[in-house]
Design an enzyme around this catalytic site. Sequence first.
Site, PDB file in Angstrom:
ATOM      1  NE  ARG A   1      -3.518  -2.291   2.805  1.00  0.00           N
ATOM      2  CZ  ARG A   1      -3.211  -3.430   3.401  1.00  0.00           C
ATOM      3  NH1 ARG A   1      -1.999  -3.616   3.926  1.00  0.00           N
ATOM      4  NH2 ARG A   1      -4.107  -4.408   3.491  1.00  0.00           N
TER       5      ARG A   1
ATOM      6  CE  LYS B   1      -6.027  -0.953   5.094  1.00  0.00           C
ATOM      7  NZ  LYS B   1      -7.346  -1.212   4.485  1.00  0.00           N
TER       8      LYS B   1
ATOM      9  CG  HIS C   1      -5.388   0.679  -3.860  1.00  0.00           C
ATOM     10  ND1 HIS C   1      -4.751   0.331  -2.687  1.00  0.00           N
ATOM     11  CD2 HIS C   1      -6.500  -0.093  -3.920  1.00  0.00           C
ATOM     12  CE1 HIS C   1      -5.451  -0.609  -2.072  1.00  0.00           C
ATOM     13  NE2 HIS C   1      -6.516  -0.877  -2.797  1.00  0.00           N
TER      14      HIS C   1
ATOM     15  NE  ARG D   1      -3.123  -3.425  -1.550  1.00  0.00           N
ATOM     16  CZ  ARG D   1      -2.582  -4.210  -0.627  1.00  0.00           C
ATOM     17  NH1 ARG D   1      -1.264  -4.358  -0.579  1.00  0.00           N
ATOM     18  NH2 ARG D   1      -3.330  -4.854   0.243  1.00  0.00           N
TER      19      ARG D   1
ATOM     20  CE1 TYR E   1      -6.370  -7.023  -6.930  1.00  0.00           C
ATOM     21  CE2 TYR E   1      -6.392  -8.166  -4.826  1.00  0.00           C
ATOM     22  CZ  TYR E   1      -6.275  -7.002  -5.559  1.00  0.00           C
ATOM     23  OH  TYR E   1      -6.081  -5.812  -4.911  1.00  0.00           O
TER      24      TYR E   1
END
Length: 303
Positions: free
Chosen positions: A150, A174, A245, A248, A280
């Site tokens: 990120r 996170k 992003h 990513r 994905y």
Amino acid sequence: MTIALEDAVSEFGRHLRAERDVSPHTLRAYLGDLADLCAYAADTGVTEPAELDVSLLRAWLARQHALGRSRATLARRTAAVRAFTHHLHRSGLLEDDPGLLLGTPKRQRDLPGVLTQDDAARLLDTMDVQGPLGLRDLAVLEVLYGTGVRVSELCGLDIDDLDTGRGTVRVLGKGGRERTVPIGEPAARAVQDWLRAGRPDLTTENSGPALFLGARGGRLHPTSARRIVHARISEVGGVPDLSPHGLRHSAATHLLEGGADLRSVQEILGHASLQTTQIYTHVSAERLKQVHGQAHPRGTRSE
């Protein structure tokens, strides 16, 4: 005990900071949602936590829907209210927990935009890397795409987080969760070039151990990193504009296209839930359908 609804929200915010270790972004979002709830409740004459009931909460959420809030916003606001009423119930300020009776709106899972592998190669192999900022920009994009981190994680990296001998980088994600992510040779090489010939020219007394620096020598800020990505992508014709992003997303998609299993991609991206990673698989499936439609003599071509 009698307490005003706004004071209960403030106390809930302290609880989230001290005991739940939520991110600053989540904390701001939840408190903003609950401030809106307080304003709506006040308009209906409700000023104390004990007066909250499921009818009021559903009416508030229905108003959000009528105002055109997105599914993602409605889902977050429902989560905020449910966490709040649960806390009130545990604290003895609500006899029952009306949040348990709320349904959770399903979030619409839009397929993220991604680069093709050819686009990624053109972007990274043709970048102008003159000067320290050029070396930095290449290293930033190589690491974002090469590791799938990120943008906040990228900006939080320190020099010692990079282990060139093992070809890995230590990432703080996170919730304070730490993970070790492989870093490919092109990304590692770009970072080494930046450390050798770029970073020393920007270093100041405020640089500290930060791996990536801004133009004034401080730690690179996520906003600046986003600006770098947009600017560099705009220099390459025919490549869709993406945020960090998006890089990513591209990294995850290309890993799966190359044969990586879903669990490995989950570990690399730092997703707490495999369900988050599963989007994905849909991206790859859509790409396969597109290729089939374009290449197979009896493929389905969209008009």
